[in-house]
Design an enzyme around this catalytic site. Structure first.
Site, mmCIF file in Angstrom:
data_model
loop_
_atom_site.group_PDB
_atom_site.id
_atom_site.type_symbol
_atom_site.label_atom_id
_atom_site.label_comp_id
_atom_site.label_asym_id
_atom_site.label_seq_id
_atom_site.Cartn_x
_atom_site.Cartn_y
_atom_site.Cartn_z
ATOM 1 N N ARG A 37 -23.440 -29.030 1.267
ATOM 2 C CA ARG A 37 -22.283 -29.176 0.362
ATOM 3 C C ARG A 37 -22.262 -30.574 -0.254
ATOM 4 O O ARG A 37 -21.742 -30.751 -1.357
ATOM 5 C CB ARG A 37 -20.985 -28.900 1.113
ATOM 6 N N LYS A 199 -15.236 -4.889 7.883
ATOM 7 C CA LYS A 199 -14.068 -4.031 7.651
ATOM 8 C C LYS A 199 -13.941 -3.453 6.249
ATOM 9 O O LYS A 199 -14.122 -4.159 5.260
ATOM 10 C CB LYS A 199 -12.798 -4.849 7.957
ATOM 11 N N GLY A 350 -20.336 -16.557 2.024
ATOM 12 C CA GLY A 350 -19.959 -16.206 3.389
ATOM 13 C C GLY A 350 -21.121 -15.760 4.250
ATOM 14 O O GLY A 350 -22.169 -16.402 4.278
ATOM 15 N N GLY A 373 -14.609 -16.715 0.418
ATOM 16 C CA GLY A 373 -13.355 -16.109 -0.056
ATOM 17 C C GLY A 373 -13.244 -16.140 -1.567
ATOM 18 O O GLY A 373 -12.816 -15.164 -2.188
HETATM 19 P P1 AMP Z 1 -17.323 -9.782 7.263
HETATM 20 O O1 AMP Z 1 -16.616 -10.955 7.886
HETATM 21 O O2 AMP Z 1 -16.439 -8.671 6.868
HETATM 22 O O3 AMP Z 1 -18.315 -10.177 6.194
HETATM 23 O O4 AMP Z 1 -18.183 -9.159 8.441
HETATM 24 C C1 AMP Z 1 -19.274 -9.807 8.989
HETATM 25 C C2 AMP Z 1 -19.460 -9.344 10.384
HETATM 26 O O5 AMP Z 1 -19.648 -7.948 10.418
HETATM 27 C C3 AMP Z 1 -20.671 -9.975 10.999
HETATM 28 O O6 AMP Z 1 -20.258 -10.873 11.985
HETATM 29 C C4 AMP Z 1 -21.425 -8.789 11.569
HETATM 30 O O7 AMP Z 1 -21.837 -9.051 12.889
HETATM 31 C C5 AMP Z 1 -20.400 -7.664 11.559
HETATM 32 N N1 AMP Z 1 -21.022 -6.342 11.497
HETATM 33 C C6 AMP Z 1 -21.953 -5.921 10.632
HETATM 34 N N2 AMP Z 1 -22.345 -4.651 10.931
HETATM 35 C C7 AMP Z 1 -21.642 -4.270 12.005
HETATM 36 C C8 AMP Z 1 -21.590 -3.069 12.785
HETATM 37 N N3 AMP Z 1 -22.385 -2.043 12.517
HETATM 38 N N4 AMP Z 1 -20.731 -3.021 13.819
HETATM 39 C C9 AMP Z 1 -19.945 -4.078 14.100
HETATM 40 N N5 AMP Z 1 -19.941 -5.228 13.401
HETATM 41 C C10 AMP Z 1 -20.778 -5.327 12.373
#
Ligand code: AMP
Length: 394
Positions: A37, A199, A350, A373
């Site tokens: 950064r 999610k 991210g 974000g």
């Molecule tokens: P996000 O913060 O929504 O970008 O989610 C990222 C996180 O999703 C990472 O830490 C991954 O480990 C998790 N992730 C990805 N695929 C899976 C899965 N199949 N089951 C559970 N967690 C997951």
């Protein structure tokens, strides 16, 4: 409307205040563990110096201070020291960011380059307090924002300050707008979106905004299982957001009507316990098992879609990539994207940016967004307050 950049304004003999993102990770000894950064901020600082600005005043936040004053472990002092080494120029580092003493020290110092202490030592920063914004503005004649990572927040140093000074973007924000904006609003087609991450609920607005724009949307990672469940496929103990099953159905329906291909997970890397690395590849997810990565058939189906793409935007890992046992899908997709020729590949900040860095493929992508974000909100079609507040190009 295009925004003015620092190149569009005469800064000679002017005091320029630049909002940067120096939110770098520090270890227990307050050593910077990742200085990207800082290095990526150098071009705008060097440009301001080379154009003869009388003062170049830098400001940033670092971490999440309580907002009640100085906290040694969140001071920007390590950044000041590293900047001096990188720029080979002395920096006046001040122990606050507003107040009469700050003004006086800047005025009497022979140094042109100044770094203010962590903005978030004052609660007023995140509250976008007008008096605090006015105080910051009083230090300069021109305001430059080059902190894309905080552009989705209306804070005093990203939004409030623009009420008092001409406001333009630096080179990093200019580049983000160019790449993200072009990829979404005016892409060379086919445009393929890859979405992963934990999610569905985090990505609903994103999918809704992208359905009218994309040719294909690949949905992998933890969020895919809610879509599979909605289609009646057994997902065992895999990640499920029960209350989003209807949303998933509605999104798939919207995509169908818009003629957008939705590509879901076809095979899995399954385990009997989330904490275990004991896993196997499978076409189904039996009861008692959960899937933590995409399988080889899914990777192949992605490659078939991606081989036709001319623009790709990727947001979110496709499995639990932090653990070697479940990193294969995310790595395979990163490697495939890295091998594509004449394709614009945008990585939306991210976790996906962290994944690309982990696999050493950063140089092979067209653009890696610096804001998690902020890039998500941009891709959702939302107006980012820190960008909306900048002056429009004439
Ligand atoms: P996000 O913060 O929504 O970008 O989610 C990222 C996180 O999703 C990472 O830490 C991954 O480990 C998790 N992730 C990805 N695929 C899976 C899965 N199949 N089951 C559970 N967690 C997951």
């Amino acid at each position: 409307m295009q925004k003015m950049t620092i190149r569009d304004i005469n800064i000679k003999d002017k005091r320029v205040i630049i909002r940067l993102d120096f939110n770098v990770p520090l270890d227990a000894n307050l050593h910077i563990t990742d200085e990207r950064r800082i290095t990526s901020s150098l071009p705008v600082i060097q440009y301001a110096l080379s154009q003869g600005a009388s003062k170049v005043i830098l400001m940033s936040h670092l971490g999440r201070p309580k907002g009640t004053g100085f906290e040694k472990e969140l001071s920007l002092l390590p950044v000041a020291k590293r900047l001096e080494e990188l720029l080979k120029e002395k920096i006046l580092f001040l122990n606050d960011c507003v107040g009469p003493q700050v003004k006086e020290e800047i005025a009497k110092s022979s140094q042109r380059l100044v770094l203010l202490e962590n903005l978030r030592f004052h609660k007023a920063e995140e509250k976008n307090d007008p008096a605090f914004a006015k105080e910051l503005a009083s230090l300069a004649d021109i305001y430059v924002n080059d902190a894309f990572g905080t552009a989705h927040r209306a804070h005093a140093s990203t939004a409030g300050i623009t009420a008092y000074l001409p406001a333009v973007s630096g080179f990093l924000i200019e580049k983000e707008l160019q790449y993200l904006g072009h990829a979404i609003n005016n892409p060379v087609r086919p445009l393929v979106i890859i979405l992963g991450g934990a999610k569905v609920s985090d990505k609903i607005e994103l999918i809704q905004n992208l359905i009218p724009k994309a040719n294909s949307i690949i949905i992998g990672g933890g969020m895919a299982y809610t879509f599979l469940k909605a289609k009646g496929i057994n997902i065992g103990n895999s990640k499920l957001e029960k209350d989003k099953i209807d949303t998933a159905l509605s999104l798939m329906d919207q995509a169908k009507k818009a003629g957008v291909d939705i590509v879901l997970t076809k095979d899995f890397v399954i385990t009997q316990s989330f904490t275990s690395d004991d896993c196997k590849i499978s076409d189904t997810i039996p009861d008692g098992w959960e899937s933590l990565d995409i399988g080889p058939k899914t990777i192949q189906s992605y490659d078939a879609v991606l081989s036709k793409a001319k623009t790709v935007v990727w947001n979110g890992p496709l499995g639990v990539f932090e653990r070697d046992a479940y990193a294969n899908g995310t790595r395979a997709v990163a490697q495939y994207l890295a091998s594509l020729k004449d394709v614009t590949v945008i990585i939306g900040g991210g976790d996906s940016a962290a994944a690309v860095a982990k696999f050493g493929l950063e140089d092979k992508m067209t653009h890696i967004s610096t804001g998690g974000g902020a890039s998500l909100e941009f891709l959702e079609g939302k107006e980012l307050p820190g960008i909306a507040a900048l002056n429009d190009k004439k």
